[in-house]
Design an enzyme around this catalytic site. Structure first.
Site, PDB file in Angstrom:
ATOM      1  N   ARG A  71       0.857  -1.184   0.050  1.00 34.03           N
ATOM      2  CA  ARG A  71      -0.249  -0.195  -0.054  1.00 34.03           C
ATOM      3  C   ARG A  71       0.754   1.509   0.154  1.00 34.03           C
ATOM      4  O   ARG A  71       0.270   2.185  -0.527  1.00 34.03           O
ATOM      5  CB  ARG A  71      -1.013  -0.104   1.078  1.00 34.03           C
ATOM      6  CG  ARG A  71      -2.228  -1.004   0.798  1.00 34.03           C
ATOM      7  CD  ARG A  71      -3.083  -1.380   2.134  1.00 34.03           C
ATOM      8  NE  ARG A  71      -2.472  -1.559   3.302  1.00 34.03           N
ATOM      9  CZ  ARG A  71      -2.425  -2.988   3.644  1.00 34.03           C
ATOM     10  NH1 ARG A  71      -2.898  -4.004   2.947  1.00 34.03           N
ATOM     11  NH2 ARG A  71      -1.701  -3.420   4.884  1.00 34.03           N
ATOM     12  N   GLU A 108       5.940 -10.042  14.914  1.00 36.45           N
ATOM     13  CA  GLU A 108       5.230 -10.654  15.853  1.00 36.45           C
ATOM     14  C   GLU A 108       5.230 -12.161  15.659  1.00 36.45           C
ATOM     15  O   GLU A 108       5.233 -12.851  16.542  1.00 36.45           O
ATOM     16  CB  GLU A 108       3.627 -10.343  16.033  1.00 36.45           C
ATOM     17  CG  GLU A 108       3.582  -8.899  16.079  1.00 36.45           C
ATOM     18  CD  GLU A 108       3.350  -8.321  14.786  1.00 36.45           C
ATOM     19  OE1 GLU A 108       2.621  -8.591  13.882  1.00 36.45           O
ATOM     20  OE2 GLU A 108       4.219  -7.202  14.388  1.00 36.45           O
TER      21      GLU A 108
END
Length: 189
Positions: A71, A108
């Site tokens: 994006r 993560e």
């Protein structure tokens, strides 16, 4: 030359467009997460214009704009065009032919890699603004900035549409890049 700041008018206009068009998707990408989808903002001509204008004002003074896969490419290209600069596409690992300059970073749930071409880009001493859609943990923005620094660029600003509340992205940027980098967000989510 210092980098810019969105005007109150451009910031208000962008925030109104985000409020009007962003959609909340419950339980995505996993249960308990409320995902704010910015795609409808970018699909609206006035919304896209408002967001790009505010981001461009934040990046004023940059020699180049770097957009992060994927994006950030959309936003970075539009901001670079508005500023009259070039665009550096910071790609996910394995998408560019060699030789590349790359950096691995922790997520993560694992690791990822970002790359730029090692040849054909003159980034030495260039003032670069880094663009992406969202700031959460800051890992991708820090990795992109470190990658550009490795290529000789000076990252002076990071600009995103939305900063997610409750995450430590700004702290990660300060510790991973330094306190001198300006961080501009158009809204919190």
């Amino acid at each position: 030359m210092t980098l810019g700041q969105p005007s109150a008018h451009s910031l208000t206009r962008a925030q109104a467009a985000i409020e009007r068009h962003a959609r909340l998707v419950p339980d995505f990408p996993s249960p308990g997460i409320a995902f704010k989808d910015l795609t409808p903002v970018l699909a609206d001509a006035d919304g896209l214009d408002a967001v790009v204008d505010a981001l461009a004002r934040a990046c004023d003074g940059a020699y180049l704009v770097a957009g992060i896969d994927a994006r950030g490419f959309l936003l970075g290209g539009a901001v670079a065009r508005q500023l009259g600069t070039g665009l550096v596409a910071v790609r996910k690992g394995g998408k560019l032919p060699p030789p590349v300059i790359g950096v691995d970073y922790a997520l993560e749930y694992g690791t990822a890699r970002l790359e730029i071409p090692a040849d054909g880009l003159d980034l030495a001493g260039r003032r670069v603004a880094v663009i992406d859609d969202v700031l959460a943990t800051g890992g991708t923005l820090v990795a992109a900035s470190q990658l550009l620094h490795r290529a000789g660029a000076h990252v002076h600003t990071i600009a995103v549409i939305m900063e997610l509340a409750g995450f430590t992205g700004r702290e990660a940027i300060r510790s991973g890049i330094g306190p001198a980098v300006q961080v501009h967000t158009l809204c919190e989510g």
